[in-house]
Design a protein around this motif. Structure first.
Motif, PDB file in Angstrom:
ATOM      1  N   GLN A 303      10.040   2.765  -5.456  1.00 36.47           N
ATOM      2  CA  GLN A 303      10.263   4.078  -4.320  1.00 36.47           C
ATOM      3  C   GLN A 303      10.981   3.184  -3.252  1.00 36.47           C
ATOM      4  OE1 GLN A 303       8.243   6.624  -2.849  1.00 36.47           O
ATOM      5  NE2 GLN A 303       9.273   8.091  -1.674  1.00 36.47           N
ATOM      6  N   ILE A 304      10.321   2.306  -2.926  1.00 34.21           N
ATOM      7  CA  ILE A 304      10.764   1.408  -1.767  1.00 34.21           C
ATOM      8  C   ILE A 304      11.915   0.633  -2.080  1.00 34.21           C
ATOM      9  CG2 ILE A 304      10.167  -0.742  -0.351  1.00 34.21           C
ATOM     10  CD1 ILE A 304       7.681   0.160  -0.253  1.00 34.21           C
ATOM     11  N   VAL A 305      12.422   0.202  -3.543  1.00 40.74           N
ATOM     12  CA  VAL A 305      12.688  -1.242  -3.359  1.00 40.74           C
ATOM     13  C   VAL A 305      14.977  -0.605  -4.071  1.00 40.74           C
ATOM     14  CG1 VAL A 305      13.921  -3.199  -4.795  1.00 40.74           C
ATOM     15  CG2 VAL A 305      11.395  -3.252  -4.632  1.00 40.74           C
ATOM     16  N   GLY A 306      13.960   0.824  -5.015  1.00 42.06           N
ATOM     17  CA  GLY A 306      15.323   1.646  -5.328  1.00 42.06           C
ATOM     18  C   GLY A 306      15.868   2.272  -3.939  1.00 42.06           C
ATOM     19  N   GLY A 307      15.028   2.883  -3.115  1.00 38.74           N
ATOM     20  CA  GLY A 307      15.669   3.296  -1.675  1.00 38.74           C
ATOM     21  C   GLY A 307      16.278   2.694  -0.926  1.00 38.74           C
ATOM     22  N   LEU A 308      16.050   0.816  -0.939  1.00 37.82           N
ATOM     23  CA  LEU A 308      16.532   0.543  -0.118  1.00 37.82           C
ATOM     24  C   LEU A 308      18.027   0.167  -0.609  1.00 37.82           C
ATOM     25  CD1 LEU A 308      17.242  -1.506   1.874  1.00 37.82           C
ATOM     26  CD2 LEU A 308      16.404  -3.369   0.508  1.00 37.82           C
ATOM     27  N   VAL A 309      18.512   0.225  -1.973  1.00 39.32           N
ATOM     28  CA  VAL A 309      19.533  -0.223  -2.880  1.00 39.32           C
ATOM     29  C   VAL A 309      20.237   0.931  -2.550  1.00 39.32           C
ATOM     30  CG1 VAL A 309      20.572  -0.448  -5.531  1.00 39.32           C
ATOM     31  CG2 VAL A 309      18.321  -1.536  -4.435  1.00 39.32           C
ATOM     32  N   TYR A 310      19.826   1.977  -2.645  1.00 33.58           N
ATOM     33  CA  TYR A 310      20.339   3.018  -3.158  1.00 33.58           C
ATOM     34  C   TYR A 310      21.127   3.961  -1.547  1.00 33.58           C
ATOM     35  CZ  TYR A 310      21.120   8.821  -4.119  1.00 33.58           C
ATOM     36  OH  TYR A 310      22.291   9.720  -3.925  1.00 33.58           O
ATOM     37  N   ILE A 311      20.144   3.501  -0.709  1.00 38.71           N
ATOM     38  CA  ILE A 311      20.590   3.943   0.752  1.00 38.71           C
ATOM     39  C   ILE A 311      21.842   2.482   1.126  1.00 38.71           C
ATOM     40  CG2 ILE A 311      20.278   3.873   3.035  1.00 38.71           C
ATOM     41  CD1 ILE A 311      18.752   5.931   1.868  1.00 38.71           C
ATOM     42  N   ILE A 429      11.785   6.560   5.920  1.00 38.28           N
ATOM     43  CA  ILE A 429      12.293   5.149   5.932  1.00 38.28           C
ATOM     44  C   ILE A 429      13.735   5.482   5.520  1.00 38.28           C
ATOM     45  CG2 ILE A 429      12.923   3.447   5.819  1.00 38.28           C
ATOM     46  CD1 ILE A 429       9.400   3.982   6.477  1.00 38.28           C
ATOM     47  N   GLY A 430      13.812   6.354   4.463  1.00 34.24           N
ATOM     48  CA  GLY A 430      15.218   6.316   3.320  1.00 34.24           C
ATOM     49  C   GLY A 430      16.148   7.301   4.456  1.00 34.24           C
ATOM     50  N   LEU A 431      15.707   8.093   4.900  1.00 37.75           N
ATOM     51  CA  LEU A 431      16.441   8.702   5.402  1.00 37.75           C
ATOM     52  C   LEU A 431      16.428   8.774   6.970  1.00 37.75           C
ATOM     53  CD1 LEU A 431      14.885  12.661   4.205  1.00 37.75           C
ATOM     54  CD2 LEU A 431      16.955  11.492   3.456  1.00 37.75           C
ATOM     55  N   ILE A 432      15.691   7.972   7.734  1.00 36.62           N
ATOM     56  CA  ILE A 432      15.948   7.489   8.686  1.00 36.62           C
ATOM     57  C   ILE A 432      17.452   6.494   8.794  1.00 36.62           C
ATOM     58  CG2 ILE A 432      15.372   5.752  10.422  1.00 36.62           C
ATOM     59  CD1 ILE A 432      12.680   7.696  10.401  1.00 36.62           C
ATOM     60  N   CYS A 433      17.756   5.589   7.808  1.00 37.33           N
ATOM     61  CA  CYS A 433      18.431   4.558   7.332  1.00 37.33           C
ATOM     62  C   CYS A 433      19.758   5.101   7.333  1.00 37.33           C
ATOM     63  CB  CYS A 433      17.588   2.815   6.753  1.00 37.33           C
ATOM     64  SG  CYS A 433      16.917   2.471   7.185  1.00 37.33           S
ATOM     65  N   LEU A 452      28.208  -6.593   7.023  1.00 40.05           N
ATOM     66  CA  LEU A 452      27.934  -6.324   7.309  1.00 40.05           C
ATOM     67  C   LEU A 452      26.508  -5.089   7.749  1.00 40.05           C
ATOM     68  CD1 LEU A 452      30.405  -7.299  10.701  1.00 40.05           C
ATOM     69  CD2 LEU A 452      28.657  -8.570   9.739  1.00 40.05           C
ATOM     70  N   LYS A 453      26.747  -4.340   7.107  1.00 43.48           N
ATOM     71  CA  LYS A 453      26.068  -2.739   7.391  1.00 43.48           C
ATOM     72  C   LYS A 453      25.241  -3.013   5.746  1.00 43.48           C
ATOM     73  CE  LYS A 453      28.111   1.326   7.585  1.00 43.48           C
ATOM     74  NZ  LYS A 453      28.997   2.782   7.572  1.00 43.48           N
ATOM     75  N   SER A 454      25.039  -3.708   5.516  1.00 36.95           N
ATOM     76  CA  SER A 454      24.357  -4.038   4.423  1.00 36.95           C
ATOM     77  C   SER A 454      23.135  -5.056   5.081  1.00 36.95           C
ATOM     78  CB  SER A 454      25.071  -5.167   3.329  1.00 36.95           C
ATOM     79  OG  SER A 454      25.681  -3.756   2.454  1.00 36.95           O
ATOM     80  N   VAL A 455      23.596  -5.883   5.423  1.00 35.25           N
ATOM     81  CA  VAL A 455      22.742  -6.466   6.126  1.00 35.25           C
ATOM     82  C   VAL A 455      22.034  -6.287   7.411  1.00 35.25           C
ATOM     83  CG1 VAL A 455      22.335  -9.104   7.683  1.00 35.25           C
ATOM     84  CG2 VAL A 455      23.942  -8.916   6.171  1.00 35.25           C
ATOM     85  N   LEU A 456      22.563  -5.014   7.651  1.00 35.38           N
ATOM     86  CA  LEU A 456      21.778  -4.456   9.325  1.00 35.38           C
ATOM     87  C   LEU A 456      20.641  -3.323   8.660  1.00 35.38           C
ATOM     88  CD1 LEU A 456      24.930  -3.650  11.285  1.00 35.38           C
ATOM     89  CD2 LEU A 456      22.453  -5.075  12.065  1.00 35.38           C
TER      90      LEU A 456
END
Length: 489
Positions: A303-311, A429-433, A452-456
């Motif tokens: 969920q954490i890793v996939g969530g980062l990719v999805y966001i 956390i995903g929704l906040i981002c 730039l956006k991906s790094v942030l």
């Protein structure tokens, strides 16, 4: 989880490298080098092959993993594997006989909307056969806990060879028609490479004596065919059915959106290469508490890793589509819907591994078959009305219902629970981002904007995850990285 994390990290890196190559192929080379129609044709052939390959494999790539731990001597293992290699012939021989006799009728039906399909239908079962035996040899490697090389061939090697042939089209070394056939040979080559590597990991000694539990193996394989078929139907039936209602170019547009969304599932694909045999072993040894712990860890980690990719993809999706030809830019909705289905399936952790190795697999597989039929029905309803958006909606409904069904069986029947309070924290956390980064862009070129956006987003997302300690395994990886870069002592 040590070996799981170790090989999962390697597999994740390999898979993302493969997806990076695939992204170049899918988003740039295919559209520009082949054109919309031949791009759509390529994906139709591969999707159709992917739908039938579980039948041609007869489910034995899963059977191999389930039963392997029951054999103790090398002689028993050789007898078992020889039997596994022979079982798919029960499906392969009838398929090829039927296909040869009725080829004109089959090809005519499949090409009634797009005539170009007729001359290439014969390649579908051959590619399906190559996919089937690749997975069988790969399963032999996985039960020996050596999943990395096979993953490299599957995710990177295939795509590199495809890239080479795409450049061949670009430089006029081959025609687009020859490229379609070359793709078939790429899958044949990958199957042969996997065979030689499997033999290197553990010598394959053929035996003509049946294993002692041949009957349970056949029964399990017969049921597991339904599982593989249902899973692949839910994944690829949309692209296969688009050919019956829309022009091939629409498959190309849909494929691009679907490919972007598929990136979300990469962590799951990487982790399952190693968790599947471990799950099977824990269930054979009846270690319920360890299995429940593994279930929770895989769920939150994915969920954490996939969530980062999805966001990351969501906040950059508009910029990504600015890099594509204008005809492809109507796929944002398709990406969002398919991405949502991938994310939901992701947070179920090693749910599939548990189901397929439990005594309840028959009931769930029959339910899955019903949902597969539902997927076909929904596509028949929604594609004529809403085009590629309808295919995405049908996929979301089908996969979501199937995932819920599997989850309920594991929770209610086996008393295994994937979710904790951390699941809600990860979602928050995903929704906040997402809301924090989606509605603004830098005034730069899309590529710079995306970088730039991906790094942030990554810094904020990973930073919060690390601080609230959602996953011991992820925190351990982050701390190792920080130590390497000497940011912490």
């Amino acid at each position: 989880m040590g070996i799981v994390i170790n090989q999962s990290i390697k597999n994740t890196v390999i898979t993302y490298v493969g997806f990076a190559i695939g992204a170049i192929n899918t988003l740039f080379m295919y559209p520009h080098f082949l054109g919309d129609d031949f791009y759509g044709l390529t994906n139709y052939i591969l999707s159709s092959a992917n739908v039938i390959f579980p039948l041609m494999a007869f489910g034995v790539h899963n059977t191999l993993i389930k039963f392997f731990s029951e054999y103790k001597t090398e002689k028993e293992k050789s007898q078992f594997f020889s039997f596994i290699l022979a079982i798919p012939l029960l499906a392969i021989v009838p398929i090829f006989i039927f296909g040869t006799i009725f080829y004109p009728e089959i090809a005519t039906f499949l090409s009634k909307k797009n005539n170009i399909v007729y001359d290439y239908v014969w390649q579908i079962p051959i590619i399906g056969l190559c996919m089937a035996y690749f997975e069988i040899f790969y399963a032999w490697v996985k039960v020996h806990l050596q999943s990395v090389f096979g993953n490299f061939i599957k995710e990177v090697g295939l795509r590199i060879l495809i890239s080479i042939f795409l450049f061949g089209v670009y430089f006029n070394f081959i025609t687009v028609e020859q490229f379609i056939t070359a793709t078939m040979y790429v899958y044949l080559a990958s199957m042969l490479i996997m065979f030689f590597y499997a033999n290197k990991v553990q010598t394959i000694q053929f035996s003509f004596k049946l294993p002692t539990n041949a009957k349970p193996i056949i029964i399990y394989s017969s049921f597991i065919i339904l599982s593989g078929s249902v899973a692949n139907i839910l994944i690829d039936i949309d692209k296969t059915m688009l050919n019956q209602y829309l022009d091939l170019k629409q498959i190309a547009y849909y494929t691009v959106a679907g490919f972007i969304a598929t990136v979300i599932a990469v962590p799951s694909r990487a982790m399952h290469q190693i968790t599947y045999p471990i799950t099977a072993k824990l269930m054979i040894e009846n270690k319920h508490d360890e299995l429940n712990d593994l279930y929770k860890k895989t769920s939150i980690t994915l969920q954490i890793v996939g969530g980062l990719v999805y966001i990351g993809l969501l906040v950059n999706i508009n910029q990504i589509y600015l890099l594509l030809p204008e005809n492809y830019r109507g796929g944002v909705f398709v990406f969002f819907i398919i991405g949502l289905s991938k994310y939901f399936d992701l947070i179920l952790g090693n749910n599939n591994s548990i189901i397929f190795n439990s005594k309840y697999y028959r009931a769930v597989l029959f339910l899955g078959l019903l949902l597969g039929l539902l997927a076909v029905t929904l596509n028949m309803i929604f594609i004529p009305k809403y085009g590629i958006d309808g295919a995405a909606i049908a996929t979301l409904i089908s996969i979501t219902l199937y995932s819920i069904a599997k989850l309920l069986f594991v929770v209610l029947k086996m008393k295994l629970y994937p979710f904790t309070i951390k699941t809600i924290y990860a979602l928050a956390i995903g929704l906040i981002c997402f809301f924090g980064f989606y509605y603004w862009d830098f005034p730069f070129h899309p590529i710079i904007n995306i970088m730039l956006k991906s790094v942030l987003v990554s810094l904020v997302y990973v930073g919060i995850v690390y601080k609230v300690k959602l996953s011991e395994d992820i925190n351990g990886v982050i701390e190792r990285i920080l130590k390497i870069t000497k940011l912490i002592k």
